[in-house]
Design an enzyme around this catalytic site. Structure first.
Site, mmCIF file in Angstrom:
data_model
loop_
_atom_site.group_PDB
_atom_site.id
_atom_site.type_symbol
_atom_site.label_atom_id
_atom_site.label_comp_id
_atom_site.label_asym_id
_atom_site.label_seq_id
_atom_site.Cartn_x
_atom_site.Cartn_y
_atom_site.Cartn_z
ATOM 1 N N LYS A 128 0.841 -1.197 0.000
ATOM 2 C CA LYS A 128 0.000 0.000 0.000
ATOM 3 C C LYS A 128 0.878 1.250 0.000
ATOM 4 O O LYS A 128 1.737 1.415 0.858
ATOM 5 C CB LYS A 128 -0.927 0.005 1.215
ATOM 6 C CG LYS A 128 -1.994 -1.072 1.181
ATOM 7 C CD LYS A 128 -2.885 -1.045 2.408
ATOM 8 C CE LYS A 128 -3.908 0.044 2.333
ATOM 9 N NZ LYS A 128 -4.900 -0.070 3.455
ATOM 10 N N ILE A 129 0.616 2.107 -0.967
ATOM 11 C CA ILE A 129 1.330 3.377 -1.099
ATOM 12 C C ILE A 129 0.279 4.487 -1.175
ATOM 13 O O ILE A 129 -0.650 4.398 -1.980
ATOM 14 C CB ILE A 129 2.209 3.401 -2.362
ATOM 15 C CG1 ILE A 129 3.286 2.307 -2.285
ATOM 16 C CG2 ILE A 129 2.854 4.774 -2.548
ATOM 17 C CD1 ILE A 129 4.134 2.189 -3.547
#
Length: 369
Positions: free
Chosen positions: A141-142
């Site tokens: 997750k970014i």
């Protein structure tokens, strides 16, 4: 034919992911039960979820003791604990991943939120998490911050599957899609098999209503009050329209023809914050083929118990969604101001949770020593 609302959701093309993970859930068999009985085909995590899991602590006692004996500092301990949970969950979802050819069976883990405005550090952390978990069905997750966009491109370009998080505005979502396509182009140039790269774009829903409804109440006119609790669904529906448009454009089609996957929209923040609203609102009003809905367990159980799933509730509603956003502007709600505020608050909230997680683990390490 479906026999439960969650089965009906799945048949309508919605992938149900659980917005929660803990070691207790994994070792108790609870995760397996949700896969078997609630049609859950993936899991998302974030710093808040891990902070809550570690605060309960019992299932982590032995690992914390071993890490303390080994002289681990708090950063290493958190890294080891969270990646172990995600790896174990990924193994539980591996049959789903295999059965769906990688479409589902996904488990997401987030880069440290205090890196949200640091591109190079985010890229390095994405590689570190990807290598440590070492499972094809993990997603990193970014956040969709300004600094996160080039990190998304770099991760995708390196063959890392990415869950882009904290998306609130349509303009930022357009940039996220562009970052994904650029990453695919880089991966193709590097000779990476595009079919192995997957991505979702997490569009937050209930937080939009919470902020906009507060502003509508402050305005107080009948026209403003009539718009309460309509913005979140409208915003998400327009995001789905943008998804359909962007992935039908020549640039995306060329990549899809080369084996790439669409970056699916994911509805996040789907737990209802206003108790006056139906508790399945952000599920039943956002049914469309090819999306993910990641639900907290309370919302999942409400959907299973009494959700009314009547097919696609999105693609026929684009014009009405546009009218809702126009009406918000006409009563004085500034969309860009709302979405910029929500992005900043989203990062800040995750940093607070991350610091709580660090403090919880620090205390546990000290107690074990």
């Amino acid at each position: 034919m479906s026999t439960t609302p969650t089965a009906a959701l799945s048949q309508a093309g919605v992938s149900i992911w659980l917005d929660d993970l803990s070691r207790e859930r994994i070792v108790s068999g609870g995760l397996e039960r949700l896969i078997a009985e609630r049609d859950v085909v993936g899991v998302t995590t974030n710093p808040t979820i891990f902070a809550g899991a570690l605060a309960k602590g019992e299932a982590y006692r032995d690992q914390v003791a071993a890490l303390a004996a080994d002289g681990a500092d708090v950063d290493r301990a958190v890294f080891e604990i969270t990646t172990d949970d995600v790896r174990d969950a990924a193994d539980h979802f591996r049959p789903v991943y295999d059965r769906t050819d990688g479409y589902d069976g996904r488990v997401s883990i987030e880069v440290s939120p205090d890196l949200a405005n640091e591109t190079e550090a985010t890229i390095a952390e994405a590689h570190r998490l990807w290598d440590k978990v070492d499972r094809p069905n993990v997603m990193i997750k970014i956040p969709a911050t300004r600094a996160g966009l080039p990190a998304i491109t770099a991760a995708i370009g390196a063959g890392i599957s990415v869950n882009v998080t904290l998306i609130f505005s349509l303009d930022r979502y357009r940039e996220v899609i562009d970052a994904y396509l650029t990453g695919l182009e880089q991966a193709k140039a590097a000779g990476i098999d595009l079919s192995t790269i997957h991505s979702v774009a997490s569009f937050f829903v209930s937080r939009v209503d919470t902020e906009i409804d507060k502003r509508l109440e402050a305005i107080g006119s009948p026209e403003a009050i009539a718009l309460k609790s309509r913005a979140g669904v409208a915003n998400a529906r327009l995001a789905y329209e943008l998804y359909l448009q962007q992935f039908a454009a020549p640039r995306a089609v060329a990549l899809l023809d080369a084996g790439a996957n669409r970056q699916r929209p994911l509805w996040a923040s789907t737990g209802v914050k206003d108790p006056a609203l139906p508790d399945t609102l952000y599920v039943t009003e956002l049914v469309a083929h090819g999306v993910v809905n990641t639900m907290p367990e309370k919302t999942l159980e409400a959907t299973f118990d009494h959700g009314v799933v009547e097919g696609d509730t999105v693609t026929g509603a684009f014009a009405e969604a546009g009218r809702v956003l126009d009406a918000l502007a006409s009563v004085g709600v500034e969309y860009d101001d709302v979405t910029e505020l929500l992005e900043r608050e989203g990062v800040d909230k995750f940093i607070v949770s991350w610091n709580e997680l660090l403090e919880t683990v620090r205390s546990a390490l000290e107690a074990a020593r």
